[in-house]
Design an enzyme around this catalytic site. Structure first.
Site, PDB file in Angstrom:
ATOM      1  N   SER A  52       0.693  -1.261  -0.105  1.00 32.18           N
ATOM      2  CA  SER A  52       0.508  -0.753   0.269  1.00 32.18           C
ATOM      3  C   SER A  52       0.650   1.101  -0.296  1.00 32.18           C
ATOM      4  O   SER A  52       2.452   1.407   0.745  1.00 32.18           O
ATOM      5  CB  SER A  52      -0.483   0.175   1.261  1.00 32.18           C
ATOM      6  N   ASP A  53       0.417   2.343  -0.232  1.00 40.42           N
ATOM      7  CA  ASP A  53       0.988   3.562  -0.287  1.00 40.42           C
ATOM      8  C   ASP A  53       0.026   4.856  -0.727  1.00 40.42           C
ATOM      9  O   ASP A  53      -0.470   4.815  -1.495  1.00 40.42           O
ATOM     10  CB  ASP A  53       2.489   3.523  -1.474  1.00 40.42           C
ATOM     11  N   GLN A  54       0.515   5.283  -0.254  1.00 39.14           N
ATOM     12  CA  GLN A  54      -0.494   6.892  -0.495  1.00 39.14           C
ATOM     13  C   GLN A  54       0.197   8.500  -0.264  1.00 39.14           C
ATOM     14  O   GLN A  54       1.387   8.209  -0.518  1.00 39.14           O
ATOM     15  CB  GLN A  54      -1.308   6.868   1.317  1.00 39.14           C
TER      16      GLN A  54
END
Length: 192
Positions: A68-70
């Site tokens: 996951s990355d944001q």
């Protein structure tokens, strides 16, 4: 169920994944998180989520690996993690009275089959008008220097919002659990 691995060192993502009450381990992927020239925010977060999962595939065969990355986006400009007080202050001043979109990329890789599900989730935050002294009080209280957008929605940062809009509030913290459950179910995982 294949072993579940969270490809992250983020305590926020770990705490979110614990909500599903599934056994899992964590490992930090070693990838370059720099945006490519001209890369759109949506493409950046999906690429990084996939890269985080695939970076650990060889060392974790037979696992379901979550990446996951944001990023936060204001007027088309990607805001990263501020890293320090001054940058956090500037990010919050820029967000005052405005809307920021948070894009969270999510990948679930089955390292046995090579099958990888990838998606991104958008969540919008409309900020209140923020006076400098309020920003300073907030930053002293929570020190959100490791958070995209310079706030912790799971804490006092919620007081900075006027309104939120999106399908999965957990995506704002960094791991969209509703979409992750869909992906896990597609891999045959039984959720308690």
């Amino acid at each position: 169920m294949p072993p579940l691995l969270l490809a992250s060192s983020s305590r926020y993502r770990r705490e979110l994944l614990e909500r599903l009450r599934l056994p899992f381990t964590t490992a930090s992927p070693d990838i370059d998180e720099s945006p490519l020239a001209g890369e759109a925010a949506e493409d950046l977060v999906t690429r990084l989520a996939r890269n985080k999962a695939t970076a650990l595939a060889a060392s974790h065969p037979g696992h379901l690996i979550i990446g996951s990355d944001q990023v936060a986006v204001l007027d088309g400009y990607i805001l990263g993690k501020p890293g320090n007080h001054e940058r956090a202050r500037n990010q919050l001043l820029a967000a005052s009275g405005r809307r920021i979109s948070f894009l969270t990329g999510l990948a679930l890789l089955n390292s046995r089959t090579g099958h990888c599900q990838v998606d991104h989730i958008r969540f919008n935050v409309d900020f209140r008008e923020l006076e400098e002294d309020r920003i300073e009080r907030y930053l002293r209280a929570e020190q959100p220097y490791d958070c995209a957008g310079s706030f912790k929605a799971e804490g006092l940062g919620i007081s900075l919002f006027r309104r939120t809009e999106g399908e999965d509030a957990t995506s704002l913290i960094g791991l969209p659990l509703i979409r992750l459950v869909d992906m896990l179910l597609a891999e045959g995982v039984q959720i308690p």
